[in-house]
Design an enzyme around this catalytic site. Structure first.
Site, short mmCIF file in Angstrom:
data_model
loop_
_atom_site.label_atom_id
_atom_site.label_comp_id
_atom_site.label_asym_id
_atom_site.label_seq_id
_atom_site.Cartn_x
_atom_site.Cartn_y
_atom_site.Cartn_z
N GLY A 70 0.86 -1.17 0.00
CA GLY A 70 0.00 0.00 0.00
C GLY A 70 0.90 1.22 0.00
CB VAL A 72 5.53 4.11 2.59
CG1 VAL A 72 6.42 4.42 3.77
CG2 VAL A 72 5.53 2.62 2.28
CG ASP A 181 10.21 -8.04 -0.68
OD1 ASP A 181 10.71 -8.35 -1.78
OD2 ASP A 181 9.41 -7.11 -0.54
CE LYS A 183 11.56 -4.61 -2.67
NZ LYS A 183 10.35 -4.45 -3.46
CG ASP A 198 9.53 -3.27 3.56
OD1 ASP A 198 9.02 -2.69 4.52
OD2 ASP A 198 9.52 -2.81 2.40
P1 ADP Z 1 9.40 -0.97 -2.14
O1 ADP Z 1 10.19 -1.61 -1.04
O2 ADP Z 1 9.11 -1.94 -3.24
O3 ADP Z 1 10.05 0.28 -2.64
P2 ADP Z 1 7.60 -0.07 -0.10
O4 ADP Z 1 6.13 -0.14 0.05
O5 ADP Z 1 8.41 -0.81 0.91
O6 ADP Z 1 7.97 -0.57 -1.56
O7 ADP Z 1 8.08 1.43 -0.06
C1 ADP Z 1 7.40 2.47 -0.73
C2 ADP Z 1 8.26 3.73 -0.63
O8 ADP Z 1 8.45 4.09 0.74
C3 ADP Z 1 9.66 3.53 -1.19
O9 ADP Z 1 10.04 4.74 -1.81
C4 ADP Z 1 10.51 3.29 0.02
O10 ADP Z 1 11.85 3.68 -0.18
C5 ADP Z 1 9.83 4.15 1.06
N1 ADP Z 1 10.03 3.64 2.43
C6 ADP Z 1 9.69 2.41 2.88
N2 ADP Z 1 10.03 2.26 4.18
C7 ADP Z 1 10.60 3.43 4.56
C8 ADP Z 1 11.18 3.92 5.78
N3 ADP Z 1 11.23 3.17 6.90
N4 ADP Z 1 11.68 5.18 5.80
C9 ADP Z 1 11.64 5.94 4.69
N5 ADP Z 1 11.12 5.55 3.51
C10 ADP Z 1 10.60 4.31 3.43
MG MG Z 2 10.13 -1.74 0.91
#
Ligand code: ADP
Ligand code: MG
Length: 346
Positions: A70, A72, A181, A183, A198
């Site tokens: 969803g 963030v 996951d 990556k 994650d």
């Molecule tokens: P993905 O890992 O595939 O990028 P996510 O749903 O985990 O998808 O993240 C969506 C966005 O939020 C990405 O740009 C990611 O870098 C950012 N994000 C995720 N977790 C954090 C965090 N703890 N602090 C800052 N940015 C975050």
């Molecule tokens: Mg992520």
């Protein structure tokens, strides 16, 4: 009374977590208020309420981005936080058991305390507003450094980054948590320090929209190259996300991150998904002919990518290997033009 709910932590390997939490869940539903469960909880218990953040307490600021779960958001809850809102699939038939799965995954997260892992702060467990709250990473992901900014890392830096990833992952595995996951998008570099995000959340996506098209799993771009052969092979038989992730499949994914660090691109760069599935499922690997690196450096790739699960190293072995690697040379893949692969970029 909600305050009576307890999560019993009897076994840090995590192997018993389903049965332990089933007990919690049945206690919640009043089927088993029995003495044994309560005496366990007296010895070693944690109230789920401690991790339940009331939705009203969260202040939402900018939306950072969207992912598998969803959206963030940057937010505030006693300071800056990242709020991962889970989009719950209202079509999903078995929501109750999935809410329990969510609670189980949250129960695992609260056990994580390591400097290379994002800080889990709590979760909103209200079925209408499922969210995970973690510390906010203020810098860039490894994905951004490598694939967007096209930065080249010296071997010294590659080894430091890889070692920190291995330390965080080794800790997770010691706690019985499989990341599922790993990556470059889930690895932040915060002032030179690796922060992995994650972990253990993959099953939460069962709750979410947009991951399935009928009986088919829709494959997010840039995901396949992290999947071990045994996971790839079961993609077709995909059933409720029960993919055979394991510590060894996390090590496979680590191999891919190691390749990204060395080469500045993903393995099977530019190959269509079908071709990656076909090749990896049959045990084929990205050729390393163009990679100018020592045998030891390439051996890390080959061992992490081993077709047989048992042949992949664990993280302590990888860390020992990294300690021995010479740190001077710049690893390069000269014959691979460094450009974004459309199939792998999102
Ligand atoms: P993905 O890992 O595939 O990028 P996510 O749903 O985990 O998808 O993240 C969506 C966005 O939020 C990405 O740009 C990611 O870098 C950012 N994000 C995720 N977790 C954090 C965090 N703890 N602090 C800052 N940015 C975050
Ligand atoms: Mg992520």
């Amino acid at each position: 009374d909600k305050s009576d709910k307890t999560l019993v932590d009897t076994n840090s390997s995590g192997d018993n977590r389903s049965s332990v939490l089933d007990r919690v869940d049945s206690t919640e539903s009043g089927e088993d208020g029995g003495g044994q469960g309560l005496s366990w909880s007296r010895v070693n218990s944690m109230s789920i309420k401690e991790w339940d953040i009331p939705y009203e307490e969260l202040q939402f600021e900018d939306r950072i981005g969207d992912g598998r779960f969803g959206s963030v958001y940057k937010g505030n809850w006693h300071g800056d936080v990242a709020i991962k809102m889970l989009t719950v699939d209202s079509q999903q038939t078995d929501q109750t058991s999935q809410l329990q799965a969510f609670k189980r995954e949250i129960a695992m997260l609260r056990k994580t305390r390591h400097e290379n892992l994002v800080l889990f702060m709590g979760a909103c467990m209200n079925p209408m507003h499922l969210a995970i709250v973690t510390s906010l990473c203020k810098h860039q992901t490894l994905f951004t450094h490598i694939h967007l900014r096209k930065e080249k890392f010296a071997m010294n830096r590659i080894i430091i980054i890889a070692s920190q990833i291995a330390q965080g992952m080794g800790y997770l595995h010691a706690k019985g948590i499989v990341h599922k996951d790993l990556k470059s998008k889930n690895i932040f570099i915060e002032n030179g320090k690796v922060v992995i995000t994650d972990f253990g959340l993959f099953n939460v996506t069962k709750l979410c929209h947009g991951n399935r098209k009928g009986e088919w799993l829709s494959i997010p771009p840039g995901w396949l190259c992290y999947l071990a052969p045994e996971v790839i092979r079961s993609l077709q038989a995909f059933n409720h996300m029960d993919l055979p992730f394991s510590k060894a499949s996390d090590v496979y994914a680590f191999g891919t991150v190691w390749y990204e660090l060395l080469c500045g691109e993903w393995p099977f760069h530019g190959h269509p998904s079908e071709s990656i599935i076909w090749q990896v499922g049959r045990g084929m690997k990205q050729s390393l002919g163009a990679l100018q690196a020592s045998k030891d450096v390439k051996d890390v790739l080959m061992s992490c990518w081993a077709y047989s699960v048992d042949e992949r190293p664990n993280y302590s072995r990888l860390l020992k290997t990294f300690e021995r690697l010479p740190r001077k040379r710049l690893a390069r893949c000269p014959s691979h033009p460094i450009q974004l692969s459309r199939s792998a970029e999102s």
